[in-house]
Design an enzyme around this catalytic site. Structure first.
Site, PDB file in Angstrom:
ATOM      1  CG  MET A  30      -1.907  -1.189   1.154  1.00 35.44           C
ATOM      2  SD  MET A  30      -3.373  -0.948   2.140  1.00 35.44           S
ATOM      3  CE  MET A  30      -2.683  -0.884   3.766  1.00 35.44           C
ATOM      4  CG  LEU A  33       7.214   1.457  -1.047  1.00 37.62           C
ATOM      5  CD1 LEU A  33       7.960   1.171  -2.352  1.00 37.62           C
ATOM      6  CD2 LEU A  33       6.305   0.288  -0.680  1.00 37.62           C
ATOM      7  CG  HIS A  34       8.645   0.100   5.772  1.00 38.98           C
ATOM      8  ND1 HIS A  34       8.905  -1.250   5.791  1.00 38.98           N
ATOM      9  CD2 HIS A  34       7.305   0.222   5.992  1.00 38.98           C
ATOM     10  CE1 HIS A  34       7.807  -1.919   6.038  1.00 38.98           C
ATOM     11  NE2 HIS A  34       6.802  -1.053   6.156  1.00 38.98           N
ATOM     12  CG  HIS A  37       6.963  -2.036   1.958  1.00 37.18           C
ATOM     13  ND1 HIS A  37       6.846  -0.862   2.648  1.00 37.18           N
ATOM     14  CD2 HIS A  37       5.759  -2.653   2.072  1.00 37.18           C
ATOM     15  CE1 HIS A  37       5.632  -0.761   3.157  1.00 37.18           C
ATOM     16  NE2 HIS A  37       4.948  -1.830   2.828  1.00 37.18           N
ATOM     17  CD  GLN A  61      -6.241  -3.729   2.238  1.00 37.35           C
ATOM     18  OE1 GLN A  61      -6.184  -4.187   1.107  1.00 37.35           O
ATOM     19  NE2 GLN A  61      -5.223  -3.843   3.084  1.00 37.35           N
ATOM     20  CD  GLN A 153      -2.039  -9.077   3.991  1.00 39.80           C
ATOM     21  OE1 GLN A 153      -2.834  -8.159   4.082  1.00 39.80           O
ATOM     22  NE2 GLN A 153      -0.779  -8.885   3.659  1.00 39.80           N
ATOM     23  CB  SER A 185       4.407  -0.526  10.382  1.00 42.06           C
ATOM     24  OG  SER A 185       3.127  -0.085   9.997  1.00 42.06           O
ATOM     25  CB  SER A 186       3.208   2.356   5.828  1.00 35.81           C
ATOM     26  OG  SER A 186       3.766   1.451   4.906  1.00 35.81           O
TER      27      SER A 186
HETATM   28  P1  AMP Z   1       1.525  -2.995   3.432  1.00 42.34           P
HETATM   29  O1  AMP Z   1       2.056  -1.955   2.507  1.00 42.34           O
HETATM   30  O2  AMP Z   1       1.561  -2.602   4.879  1.00 42.34           O
HETATM   31  O3  AMP Z   1       0.200  -3.552   2.984  1.00 42.34           O
HETATM   32  O4  AMP Z   1       2.550  -4.207   3.349  1.00 42.34           O
HETATM   33  C1  AMP Z   1       2.868  -4.797   2.112  1.00 42.34           C
HETATM   34  C2  AMP Z   1       3.632  -6.060   2.368  1.00 42.34           C
HETATM   35  O5  AMP Z   1       4.819  -5.769   3.090  1.00 42.34           O
HETATM   36  C3  AMP Z   1       2.834  -7.068   3.226  1.00 42.34           C
HETATM   37  O6  AMP Z   1       3.037  -8.377   2.718  1.00 42.34           O
HETATM   38  C4  AMP Z   1       3.451  -6.906   4.586  1.00 42.34           C
HETATM   39  O7  AMP Z   1       3.344  -8.069   5.386  1.00 42.34           O
HETATM   40  C5  AMP Z   1       4.896  -6.607   4.227  1.00 42.34           C
HETATM   41  N1  AMP Z   1       5.562  -5.915   5.330  1.00 42.34           N
HETATM   42  C6  AMP Z   1       5.078  -4.859   6.025  1.00 42.34           C
HETATM   43  N2  AMP Z   1       5.943  -4.524   7.015  1.00 42.34           N
HETATM   44  C7  AMP Z   1       6.973  -5.409   6.942  1.00 42.34           C
HETATM   45  C8  AMP Z   1       8.177  -5.595   7.694  1.00 42.34           C
HETATM   46  N3  AMP Z   1       8.478  -4.819   8.735  1.00 42.34           N
HETATM   47  N4  AMP Z   1       9.016  -6.583   7.333  1.00 42.34           N
HETATM   48  C9  AMP Z   1       8.708  -7.400   6.277  1.00 42.34           C
HETATM   49  N5  AMP Z   1       7.589  -7.273   5.532  1.00 42.34           N
HETATM   50  C10 AMP Z   1       6.737  -6.292   5.856  1.00 42.34           C
END
Ligand code: AMP
Length: 281
Positions: A30, A33-34, A37, A61, A153, A185-186
């Protein structure tokens, strides 16, 4: 790096790649990005000739309109980062492209979808499954990469892929953490300095719980300790559950050899909702 906002040119590009025999890895995100991601992108790059990252804040969602509104959006910066690490393509559609008609489909995951996130975010997994089904049909990836951070998820997407027979392999990538242990986390971007310090209570609680459960404490006693720690910090605990990592059945005890239990935690630091998890073994 190719940037697609529309489905049609994206499909043409991917058809061309497949004709050349290139395998396609998808990393759905979503945005905002960090490094977490980025680790998913890197995992895909190791296994595929072409890696595509989707960036889409999927309204279906979000059960909380305020959360949807305040979700961080940093598309230009994201694209720059993806370009730097050698991602091949980005798909960043708008809502009209993804939902030309309001959706009436509801996807029910039975007991997988009623615990933990499902209990506190009604409709969330239906929305996740809907948008991922669309992505899987449009992109037809050979591999798709998801983070362990969203364990429920991952279990649900695995079910979706198995039951609907999507021809792709899912991969789980470990959670990347900040130095103090906070899962990247974003949403962390929305924490102020004081909240950011408090947010480490999620990771600390998981570490404490792991030690205590391995030492023979009961789950209910661990929940009591965590609740007190959260209250002391002024952080709102939504749930701490220990579940069977495969079927997500909530466990009352981990004594007697449960198959791969995982501890999952969620709560609010100020207005920001965070989740985390850790395997017990
Ligand atoms: P999101 O943008 O939060 O929907 O996350 C996209 C993908 O990145 C999802 O599969 C998350 O589980 C994964 N993700 C989010 N945070 C992390 C993290 N700290 N380490 C590894 N994967 C992550």
């Amino acid at each position: 790096m190719e940037v697609f906002k529309e489905i049609k040119p994206l499909k043409a590009y991917l058809n061309d790649q497949r004709l050349q025999g290139n395998s396609v890895g998808l990393v759905p995100t979503m945005g905002a990005l960090h490094q977490g991601h980025i680790s998913l992108i890197q995992a895909s790059k190791l296994q595929n000739q072409i890696t595509i990252c989707s960036i889409y804040v999927n309204p279906a969602q979000f059960n909380n309109p305020d959360d949807l509104l305040k979700y961080p959006r940093t598309l230009e910066k994201d694209n720059e980062l993806l370009k730097q690490i050698g991602c091949d393509a980005v798909f960043c559609p708008d809502n009209n492209e993804m939902y030309p008609e309001p959706s009436i489909i509801n996807i029910d995951f039975g007991s997988l979808g009623t615990v933990m996130e499902g209990k506190f975010r009604p409709g969330h997994f239906s929305g996740v499954a809907l948008v991922l089904s669309k992505f899987f049909h449009i992109i037809k990836p050979d591999h798709a990469y998801f983070g362990q951070k969203d364990w429920q998820q991952f279990a649900i997407v695995q079910k979706l892929v198995d039951e609907l027979m999507f021809d792709l392999t899912l991969h789980r990538v470990e959670t990347l953490r900040e130095k103090d242990g906070l899962a990247m986390s974003s949403r962390n971007q929305r924490l102020n300095a004081v909240e950011r310090e408090k947010a480490v209570v999620f990771y600390q609680s998981l570490i404490m719980a792991k030690g205590a459960l391995q030492a023979g404490y009961e789950i209910k006693d661990v929940i009591e300790i965590i609740t007190k720690d959260f209250n002391r910090q002024g952080v709102r605990l939504e749930y701490f559950e220990v579940v069977d990592s495969k079927n997500l059945n909530v466990l009352n005890s981990v004594k007697g050899g449960v198959n791969q239990p995982i501890m999952c935690i969620a709560g609010y630091v100020g207005e920001v909702r965070l989740i985390d998890n850790m395997f017990l073994d």
